[in-house]
Design a protein around this motif. Structure first.
Motif, PDB file in Angstrom:
ATOM      1  N   TYR A 171      -4.653  21.794   6.414  1.00 21.10           N
ATOM      2  CA  TYR A 171      -5.146  20.504   7.140  1.00 21.10           C
ATOM      3  C   TYR A 171      -4.257  19.605   6.138  1.00 21.10           C
ATOM      4  O   TYR A 171      -3.733  19.742   4.809  1.00 21.10           O
ATOM      5  N   CYS A 172      -4.367  18.236   6.463  1.00 19.11           N
ATOM      6  CA  CYS A 172      -3.741  17.358   5.773  1.00 19.11           C
ATOM      7  C   CYS A 172      -4.995  16.281   5.850  1.00 19.11           C
ATOM      8  O   CYS A 172      -5.383  15.975   6.747  1.00 19.11           O
ATOM      9  N   GLU A 173      -4.996  15.518   4.507  1.00 22.71           N
ATOM     10  CA  GLU A 173      -5.829  14.552   4.277  1.00 22.71           C
ATOM     11  C   GLU A 173      -5.350  13.251   3.923  1.00 22.71           C
ATOM     12  O   GLU A 173      -4.626  13.309   2.969  1.00 22.71           O
ATOM     13  N   MET A 198       0.818  -1.086  -0.095  1.00 22.46           N
ATOM     14  CA  MET A 198       0.070   0.010  -0.081  1.00 22.46           C
ATOM     15  C   MET A 198       0.792   1.297   0.001  1.00 22.46           C
ATOM     16  O   MET A 198       1.879   1.259   0.456  1.00 22.46           O
ATOM     17  N   HIS A 199       0.200   2.306  -0.493  1.00 22.13           N
ATOM     18  CA  HIS A 199       0.946   3.570  -0.591  1.00 22.13           C
ATOM     19  C   HIS A 199       0.150   4.602   0.014  1.00 22.13           C
ATOM     20  O   HIS A 199      -1.048   4.447   0.187  1.00 22.13           O
ATOM     21  N   PHE A 200       0.742   5.680   0.761  1.00 21.47           N
ATOM     22  CA  PHE A 200       0.221   6.687   1.415  1.00 21.47           C
ATOM     23  C   PHE A 200       0.343   8.105   0.940  1.00 21.47           C
ATOM     24  O   PHE A 200       1.560   8.444   0.411  1.00 21.47           O
ATOM     25  N   TYR A 201      -0.606   8.676   0.633  1.00 23.76           N
ATOM     26  CA  TYR A 201      -0.443   9.820   0.047  1.00 23.76           C
ATOM     27  C   TYR A 201      -1.433  11.043   0.622  1.00 23.76           C
ATOM     28  O   TYR A 201      -2.403  10.732   1.343  1.00 23.76           O
ATOM     29  N   CYS A 202      -0.856  12.362   0.891  1.00 19.44           N
ATOM     30  CA  CYS A 202      -1.460  13.324   1.677  1.00 19.44           C
ATOM     31  C   CYS A 202      -1.325  14.551   1.270  1.00 19.44           C
ATOM     32  O   CYS A 202      -0.296  14.914   0.543  1.00 19.44           O
ATOM     33  N   PHE A 203      -2.154  15.353   1.163  1.00 18.59           N
ATOM     34  CA  PHE A 203      -2.223  16.952   0.945  1.00 18.59           C
ATOM     35  C   PHE A 203      -1.708  17.547   2.051  1.00 18.59           C
ATOM     36  O   PHE A 203      -2.514  17.383   3.087  1.00 18.59           O
ATOM     37  N   PHE A 204      -0.528  17.923   2.218  1.00 22.50           N
ATOM     38  CA  PHE A 204      -0.048  18.318   3.418  1.00 22.50           C
ATOM     39  C   PHE A 204       0.351  19.848   3.581  1.00 22.50           C
ATOM     40  O   PHE A 204       0.889  20.452   2.421  1.00 22.50           O
ATOM     41  N   THR A 251       1.759  21.397   6.944  1.00 25.67           N
ATOM     42  CA  THR A 251       2.857  21.661   8.051  1.00 25.67           C
ATOM     43  C   THR A 251       3.241  20.322   8.282  1.00 25.67           C
ATOM     44  O   THR A 251       2.717  19.128   8.073  1.00 25.67           O
ATOM     45  N   HIS A 252       4.645  20.161   8.761  1.00 25.28           N
ATOM     46  CA  HIS A 252       5.462  19.012   9.160  1.00 25.28           C
ATOM     47  C   HIS A 252       4.837  18.081  10.152  1.00 25.28           C
ATOM     48  O   HIS A 252       4.869  16.868  10.035  1.00 25.28           O
ATOM     49  N   LYS A 253       4.193  18.747  11.235  1.00 22.23           N
ATOM     50  CA  LYS A 253       3.470  18.081  12.133  1.00 22.23           C
ATOM     51  C   LYS A 253       2.246  17.064  11.691  1.00 22.23           C
ATOM     52  O   LYS A 253       2.195  15.806  11.965  1.00 22.23           O
ATOM     53  N   GLN A 254       1.486  18.003  10.720  1.00 24.06           N
ATOM     54  CA  GLN A 254       0.500  17.020  10.133  1.00 24.06           C
ATOM     55  C   GLN A 254       0.940  15.700   9.361  1.00 24.06           C
ATOM     56  O   GLN A 254       0.683  14.842   9.399  1.00 24.06           O
ATOM     57  N   ILE A 255       1.951  16.268   8.613  1.00 25.41           N
ATOM     58  CA  ILE A 255       2.448  15.131   7.829  1.00 25.41           C
ATOM     59  C   ILE A 255       2.982  14.122   8.482  1.00 25.41           C
ATOM     60  O   ILE A 255       2.565  12.866   8.244  1.00 25.41           O
ATOM     61  N   LEU A 256       3.604  14.233   9.740  1.00 24.17           N
ATOM     62  CA  LEU A 256       4.481  13.235  10.454  1.00 24.17           C
ATOM     63  C   LEU A 256       3.116  12.498  11.114  1.00 24.17           C
ATOM     64  O   LEU A 256       3.133  11.238  11.230  1.00 24.17           O
ATOM     65  N   GLN A 257       2.373  13.116  11.671  1.00 19.02           N
ATOM     66  CA  GLN A 257       1.052  12.540  12.224  1.00 19.02           C
ATOM     67  C   GLN A 257       0.278  11.731  11.441  1.00 19.02           C
ATOM     68  O   GLN A 257       0.033  10.480  11.781  1.00 19.02           O
ATOM     69  N   ALA A 258      -0.084  12.079  10.067  1.00 17.39           N
ATOM     70  CA  ALA A 258      -0.855  11.189   9.257  1.00 17.39           C
ATOM     71  C   ALA A 258      -0.123   9.962   8.850  1.00 17.39           C
ATOM     72  O   ALA A 258      -0.665   8.827   8.678  1.00 17.39           O
ATOM     73  N   TYR A 259       1.294  10.314   8.610  1.00 13.39           N
ATOM     74  CA  TYR A 259       2.049   9.001   8.087  1.00 13.39           C
ATOM     75  C   TYR A 259       2.332   8.114   9.347  1.00 13.39           C
ATOM     76  O   TYR A 259       2.034   6.859   8.966  1.00 13.39           O
ATOM     77  N   SER A 260       2.429   8.619  10.495  1.00 18.99           N
ATOM     78  CA  SER A 260       2.573   7.516  11.494  1.00 18.99           C
ATOM     79  C   SER A 260       1.291   6.883  12.060  1.00 18.99           C
ATOM     80  O   SER A 260       1.338   5.712  12.265  1.00 18.99           O
ATOM     81  N   ASP A 261       0.036   7.626  11.788  1.00 17.05           N
ATOM     82  CA  ASP A 261      -1.008   6.954  12.154  1.00 17.05           C
ATOM     83  C   ASP A 261      -1.273   5.902  11.001  1.00 17.05           C
ATOM     84  O   ASP A 261      -2.148   4.880  11.221  1.00 17.05           O
ATOM     85  N   TYR A 262      -1.073   6.141   9.963  1.00 18.26           N
ATOM     86  CA  TYR A 262      -1.303   5.325   8.558  1.00 18.26           C
ATOM     87  C   TYR A 262      -2.933   4.669   8.472  1.00 18.26           C
ATOM     88  O   TYR A 262      -2.840   3.758   8.492  1.00 18.26           O
ATOM     89  N   GLU A 263      -3.574   5.863   8.617  1.00 25.80           N
ATOM     90  CA  GLU A 263      -5.007   5.464   8.428  1.00 25.80           C
ATOM     91  C   GLU A 263      -5.656   6.012   7.417  1.00 25.80           C
ATOM     92  O   GLU A 263      -5.159   7.278   6.888  1.00 25.80           O
ATOM     93  N   ASN A 264      -6.566   5.444   6.618  1.00 24.33           N
ATOM     94  CA  ASN A 264      -7.237   5.881   5.379  1.00 24.33           C
ATOM     95  C   ASN A 264      -8.235   7.224   5.763  1.00 24.33           C
ATOM     96  O   ASN A 264      -9.141   6.812   6.631  1.00 24.33           O
TER      97      ASN A 264
END
Length: 156
Positions: free
Chosen positions: A33-35, A1-7, A9-22
């Protein structure tokens, strides 16, 4: 699986990436925001096929060479067939109903990948009501008229 995000801030990127939730939103959807969205790599892949059409002579007959139709370069086209779909099934459904004499030059088929951001991340926003736009234009026109009146009144 791959993870993509409109990001943003770095904090939002790190949080989204570490949570790895769709389908998670980090931050304020009305602001920064980051989605996150998770996709299989194959969803971005496609077979680019070359669709050929025959050359015809002045009488409308198909020109043959060694018993096979000669491709007309001016009629050549391409189609991107999703990797998850059978090329022949796609061709029968999407091309042959409109060009019954077409064929695929399978030697020219190439695999490609693209991430169509709009398809995966676009969020529809209803356009502004016509009445609201017209009201704004009316106010702008009145302001311009007043400014012109003042400008030409001062010169006189």
């Amino acid at each position: 699986m791959h993870f993509y995000c409109f990001f943003i801030t770095h904090k939002q990127i790190l949080q989204a990436y570490s949570d790895y939730e769709n389908d998670q939103i980090y931050g304020d959807p009305d602001g920064i925001y980051c989605e996150s969205k998770i996709f299989e790599t194959v969803e971005f892949g496609y077979n680019k096929i070359v669709v050929e059409r025959p050359t015809r002579d002045a009488d409308g007959n198909i020109i043959l060479k060694k018993g096979k139709p000669v491709a007309d370069a001016a009629l050549r086209d391409t189609e991107n067939v999703p990797l998850v779909e059978d090329i022949d099934t796609y061709f029968k459904r999407e091309v042959l109903p409109y060009a019954s004499d077409a064929w695929i030059d399978k030697k020219k088929t190439k695999i490609g990948y693209e991430i169509p951001m709009t398809r995966y991340f676009y969020k529809y926003q209803a356009p502004e009501a016509v009445e609201d736009i017209a009201a704004r234009i009316y106010i702008l026109e009145a302001d311009i008229s007043a400014s012109l009146e003042k400008l030409f009144h001062e010169e006189a």
